[in-house]
Design an enzyme around this catalytic site. Sequence first.
Site, PDB file in Angstrom:
ATOM      1  N   LEU A 240      29.758 -21.516  -9.391  1.00  0.00           N
ATOM      2  CA  LEU A 240      29.003 -21.630 -10.189  1.00  0.00           C
ATOM      3  C   LEU A 240      29.689 -21.183 -11.666  1.00  0.00           C
ATOM      4  O   LEU A 240      30.329 -20.366 -11.535  1.00  0.00           O
ATOM      5  CB  LEU A 240      27.567 -20.622 -10.098  1.00  0.00           C
ATOM      6  CG  LEU A 240      26.786 -20.803 -11.401  1.00  0.00           C
ATOM      7  CD1 LEU A 240      26.057 -21.729 -11.589  1.00  0.00           C
ATOM      8  CD2 LEU A 240      25.868 -19.210 -11.320  1.00  0.00           C
TER       9      LEU A 240
ATOM     10  N   HIS B 182      15.621  -3.288 -20.287  1.00  0.00           N
ATOM     11  CA  HIS B 182      16.969  -3.839 -20.433  1.00  0.00           C
ATOM     12  C   HIS B 182      17.805  -3.604 -19.002  1.00  0.00           C
ATOM     13  O   HIS B 182      18.138  -4.490 -18.573  1.00  0.00           O
ATOM     14  CB  HIS B 182      17.707  -3.344 -21.572  1.00  0.00           C
ATOM     15  CG  HIS B 182      17.194  -3.939 -23.034  1.00  0.00           C
ATOM     16  ND1 HIS B 182      16.600  -5.085 -23.045  1.00  0.00           N
ATOM     17  CD2 HIS B 182      16.952  -3.177 -23.852  1.00  0.00           C
ATOM     18  CE1 HIS B 182      15.960  -5.096 -24.417  1.00  0.00           C
ATOM     19  NE2 HIS B 182      16.251  -4.018 -25.130  1.00  0.00           N
TER      20      HIS B 182
ATOM     21  N   ASP C  18      13.573 -13.249 -21.995  1.00  0.00           N
ATOM     22  CA  ASP C  18      12.916 -12.508 -22.986  1.00  0.00           C
ATOM     23  C   ASP C  18      11.848 -11.583 -22.375  1.00  0.00           C
ATOM     24  O   ASP C  18      11.444 -12.093 -21.246  1.00  0.00           O
ATOM     25  CB  ASP C  18      12.213 -13.251 -23.974  1.00  0.00           C
ATOM     26  CG  ASP C  18      11.668 -12.897 -25.265  1.00  0.00           C
ATOM     27  OD1 ASP C  18      12.253 -11.502 -25.563  1.00  0.00           O
ATOM     28  OD2 ASP C  18      10.807 -13.517 -25.797  1.00  0.00           O
TER      29      ASP C  18
HETATM   30  C1  IPE Z   1      15.734 -13.976 -27.918  1.00  0.00           C
HETATM   31  O1  IPE Z   1      14.533 -13.012 -27.767  1.00  0.00           O
HETATM   32  C2  IPE Z   1      16.968 -13.440 -27.707  1.00  0.00           C
HETATM   33  C3  IPE Z   1      17.442 -13.322 -26.233  1.00  0.00           C
HETATM   34  C4  IPE Z   1      16.794 -13.369 -25.258  1.00  0.00           C
HETATM   35  C5  IPE Z   1      18.924 -12.496 -26.114  1.00  0.00           C
HETATM   36  P1  IPE Z   1      13.998 -12.310 -28.866  1.00  0.00           P
HETATM   37  O2  IPE Z   1      13.114 -11.423 -28.340  1.00  0.00           O
HETATM   38  O3  IPE Z   1      15.107 -11.729 -29.730  1.00  0.00           O
HETATM   39  O4  IPE Z   1      13.402 -13.420 -29.792  1.00  0.00           O
HETATM   40  P2  IPE Z   1      12.202 -13.443 -30.783  1.00  0.00           P
HETATM   41  O5  IPE Z   1      12.679 -12.430 -31.943  1.00  0.00           O
HETATM   42  O6  IPE Z   1      10.922 -12.872 -30.104  1.00  0.00           O
HETATM   43  O7  IPE Z   1      12.085 -14.845 -31.491  1.00  0.00           O
HETATM   44  C1  IPE Z   2      14.957  -9.790 -24.162  1.00  0.00           C
HETATM   45  O1  IPE Z   2      14.119  -8.779 -24.216  1.00  0.00           O
HETATM   46  C2  IPE Z   2      16.230  -8.868 -24.294  1.00  0.00           C
HETATM   47  C3  IPE Z   2      17.042  -9.170 -25.561  1.00  0.00           C
HETATM   48  C4  IPE Z   2      16.585  -9.592 -26.648  1.00  0.00           C
HETATM   49  C5  IPE Z   2      18.146  -8.292 -25.792  1.00  0.00           C
HETATM   50  P1  IPE Z   2      13.203  -7.991 -25.495  1.00  0.00           P
HETATM   51  O2  IPE Z   2      14.106  -6.824 -25.776  1.00  0.00           O
HETATM   52  O3  IPE Z   2      13.365  -9.094 -26.757  1.00  0.00           O
HETATM   53  O4  IPE Z   2      12.061  -7.844 -24.816  1.00  0.00           O
HETATM   54  P2  IPE Z   2      10.490  -8.031 -25.899  1.00  0.00           P
HETATM   55  O5  IPE Z   2      10.522  -9.512 -26.124  1.00  0.00           O
HETATM   56  O6  IPE Z   2      10.455  -6.913 -27.217  1.00  0.00           O
HETATM   57  O7  IPE Z   2       9.535  -7.785 -24.791  1.00  0.00           O
HETATM   58 MG    MG Z   3      12.016 -10.617 -27.264  1.00  0.00          MG
END
Ligand code: IPE
Ligand code: IPE
Ligand code: MG
Length: 250
Positions: free
Chosen positions: A134, A40, A23
């Site tokens: 792995l 990303h 995240d």
């Molecule tokens: C969790 O992250 C999903 C992934 C990392 C794929 P999110 O960014 O979607 O989670 P929330 O919305 O902050 O809980």
């Molecule tokens: C995690 O990073 C990737 C996915 C959920 C696909 P985020 O896109 O949730 O990044 P933040 O949390 O908005 O910074």
């Molecule tokens: Mg996120």
Amino acid sequence: MSEPSAKPFSDSSVPRHVAIIMDGNGRWANSKGKPRRAGHRAGVKAVRSSIETAAQRGIEFLTLFAFSSENWSRPEEEVSSLMNLFVEALRREVDELHRNNVKLKFVGALNELATGLKNKIALAEDKTANNTGLSLTVAMAYGGRWDIIEATKAIAARVAEGALRIDDINDAEFAAQLELSGLPDPDLLIRTGGEQRISNFLLWNLAYSELWFTDVLWPEFDAAIFDQALSYYSGKQRRFGHTGDQVESV
Ligand code: IPE
Ligand code: IPE
Ligand code: MG
């Protein structure tokens, strides 16, 4: 999944199975004045690094949360740039993963993905199926509640057809229907990006996992951060409901 009872107090200081909620890509990009998709893209490097470190540290199973069932609700532009990135990453990385003996598997509602991506996933799984290094699982269009509901449907169908008695439904029968069937439960869950929540990841399988959170945003995740998590893990006594004395006397 029956791992805890089969090996109650495994004293290995290295986790067999690490799961990661990757995240913070969007916030990383924002902080640099870039569009979210750049975050990303930068996250792919951290994925590569986490796989290399896991293999080097002797971790057997690595499970990465790449896209949740709820992430479909993001702006269409972000969803499509993520899907394009997954296709591109598979095109670029699979040969190298194969050379490194990594076995790839995808879990989640994969039927919701576009045909091109589904085909790439099938090819990657086929190509690496016999690898013995792995074991890498990528959760895509995955939700913990979805997983439990699908398992419940499969159990209900077996009961309806007379293949399973209601009284015989137990942990092992249920876990065998889940997406991670056949894998031990994650010993350690890592979440980057500062939030301390599960966000509908492996709701069943994380029952006894050690949890480690860091404010580091996913694109900045590297071997040194991974090692901090492993060091935290190695200091934990896992009791699975027993007392500390019981654990020490084994
Ligand atoms: C969790 O992250 C999903 C992934 C990392 C794929 P999110 O960014 O979607 O989670 P929330 O919305 O902050 O809980
Ligand atoms: C995690 O990073 C990737 C996915 C959920 C696909 P985020 O896109 O949730 O990044 P933040 O949390 O908005 O910074
Ligand atoms: Mg996120």
